[in-house]
Design a protein around this motif. Structure first.
Motif, PDB file in Angstrom:
ATOM      1  N   HIS A  36     -15.684   3.903  -3.944  1.00 57.62           N
ATOM      2  CA  HIS A  36     -14.897   3.864  -2.536  1.00 57.62           C
ATOM      3  C   HIS A  36     -15.907   3.318  -1.264  1.00 57.62           C
ATOM      4  CE1 HIS A  36     -12.176   7.184  -4.282  1.00 57.62           C
ATOM      5  NE2 HIS A  36     -11.703   5.929  -4.335  1.00 57.62           N
ATOM      6  N   GLY A  56      -9.400  -0.673  -3.001  1.00 59.66           N
ATOM      7  CA  GLY A  56      -9.909   0.573  -3.162  1.00 59.66           C
ATOM      8  C   GLY A  56     -11.029   0.708  -2.674  1.00 59.66           C
ATOM      9  N   VAL A  96       0.978  -1.096  -0.047  1.00 58.78           N
ATOM     10  CA  VAL A  96       0.074  -0.078   0.099  1.00 58.78           C
ATOM     11  C   VAL A  96       0.927   1.312  -0.134  1.00 58.78           C
ATOM     12  CG1 VAL A  96      -1.959  -1.234   1.224  1.00 58.78           C
ATOM     13  CG2 VAL A  96      -0.269  -0.014   2.523  1.00 58.78           C
ATOM     14  N   TRP A 142      -8.805   3.155   0.824  1.00 59.76           N
ATOM     15  CA  TRP A 142      -7.505   2.141   0.694  1.00 59.76           C
ATOM     16  C   TRP A 142      -7.260   1.558   1.833  1.00 59.76           C
ATOM     17  CZ3 TRP A 142      -5.141  -0.155  -3.280  1.00 59.76           C
ATOM     18  CH2 TRP A 142      -5.274   0.066  -4.475  1.00 59.76           C
ATOM     19  N   ALA A 178      -1.964   5.467   2.516  1.00 61.68           N
ATOM     20  CA  ALA A 178      -2.677   4.488   3.327  1.00 61.68           C
ATOM     21  C   ALA A 178      -2.104   4.002   4.355  1.00 61.68           C
ATOM     22  CB  ALA A 178      -2.985   3.315   2.012  1.00 61.68           C
ATOM     23  N   SER A 195      -4.928  -4.197  -7.004  1.00 64.80           N
ATOM     24  CA  SER A 195      -5.067  -5.055  -6.055  1.00 64.80           C
ATOM     25  C   SER A 195      -5.088  -6.406  -6.537  1.00 64.80           C
ATOM     26  CB  SER A 195      -6.434  -4.602  -5.058  1.00 64.80           C
ATOM     27  OG  SER A 195      -6.162  -3.339  -4.741  1.00 64.80           O
TER      28      SER A 195
END
Length: 348
Positions: A240, A263, A41, A86, A45, A290
């Protein structure tokens, strides 16, 4: 205290193991004598996690994913913020990894009792300027048996709209000529509706699988003005935690929901989004940033998830953080069979 409660959350700095500018932090969740991991990350984050968010997870049952999500959601005043989403998503994925390690099963097996062992993958190369690239480079990538390929269609700020629309239509033709098949294209949020409509008039739509994220805005209202001009749009990367996907899923010609598993808030949220997309008959193609949790999600829900994205320019760097990187070839990613998400971090 419940033996399955989370007793510690750590942020591990691995920036010395990756290249300049690459994400280099891991999230580690301790529970029941096991450590669950997720990464890499970004520093933003990691910073968002290293405080009240991480503290709010302590004492939560590692198998109670909905309860953890509620605790994390309540601990943040900015849960819909991209960085916070995130951070929560990364912690959620690390908890899934810990849970699966405790049960000695892959995460995909926790999500479904009939998970597949391989998932289809398509390749993207978004840093390549296709207009300047030689045809052999494009053919080489397309010839690696991916399900399909995806290339960038960034706006050129130095050109009038009509000229830029014509230029990008030419890029689509160039890729189709080099590969002999349609490809997907990502506008990377750089267009406006006028450019999108002008491009639609110029391009041969038969050479495109989809056009992804053309507009700077990610609300459905902006896309409702251009959706009918494209046979297939790909949207959803910017969903999100807390966002409602219903209006997006109701858009005409939505050909792909491209959620980012971390995310959007993590595997717990992503599984719900996959179910909503399936109900709306929209296939899911998880965003490649991801990849690891996306592979497990795709393995668990093969009828809803058509393929995962493998980012040729970035994913090999991410895999440097692990001793046993993901296996990928022939347009397929091997789903790790080890407990948890699979790969073992080089630094623990």
């Amino acid at each position: 205290m419940n033996d399955l409660n989370i007793d510690n959350v750590e942020i591990i700095d691995c920036t010395d193991l990756v290249g300049p500018g690459d994400d280099g932090y891991l999230v580690a969740v301790h529970a029941a004598g096991q450590i669950g991991w997720y990464g890499p990350v970004s520093v933003a984050a990691a910073t968002a996690l290293d405080g009240s968010l991480a503290a709010s997870a302590i004492g939560t049952d590692v198998t109670d994913h909905s309860g953890l999500l509620s605790a994390l959601h309540g601990a943040s005043a900015k849960s819909g913020d991209a960085v916070t989403s995130w951070a929560i998503g990364a912690l959620d994925c690390a908890v899934w990894d810990a849970h699966a390690r405790i049960e000695q099963r892959p995460v995909a097996a926790l999500l479904s009792t009939a998970a597949r062992s391989h998932v289809p993958a398509y390749a993207s190369w978004l840093t390549l300027d296709v207009q300047l690239a030689d045809a052999e480079t494009i053919r080489r990538v397309a010839g690696q048996d991916w399900q399909f390929t995806k290339w960038s269609l960034r706006r050129s700020r130095g050109l009038p709209v009509a000229d830029d629309a014509k230029r990008m239509a030419g890029v689509v033709h160039q890729v189709a000529e080099a590969t002999g098949s349609p490809a997907a294209f990502d506008a990377l949020w750089t267009w406006d509706p006028t450019l999108a409509l002008g491009f639609s008039e110029q391009v041969d739509h038969a050479k495109m699988i989809w056009l992804e994220e053309p507009l700077a805005t990610c609300d459905s209202a902006g896309y409702s003005d251009i959706a009918s001009a494209f046979p297939s749009l790909a949207l959803g990367e910017r969903l999100h935690l807390g966002d409602d996907p219903k209006e997006l899923l109701a858009l005409p010609n939505l050909g792909a929901l491209t959620i980012d598993v971390v995310g959007c808030g993590g595997l717990t949220v992503a599984a719900g989004l996959v179910a909503e997309a399936a109900a709306a008959n929209v296939p899911v193609y998880p965003h490649g940033r991801s990849l690891l949790p996306a592979v497990h999600l795709a393995a668990a829900f093969p009828e809803a998830i058509a393929a995962v994205e493998y980012q040729l320019q970035w994913e090999p760097h991410r895999q440097l953080l692990f001793t046993d990187p993901l296996e990928c070839g022939g347009g397929q990613v091997v789903v790790p069979s080890a407990p948890g998400l699979g790969p073992t971090p080089r630094r623990r």
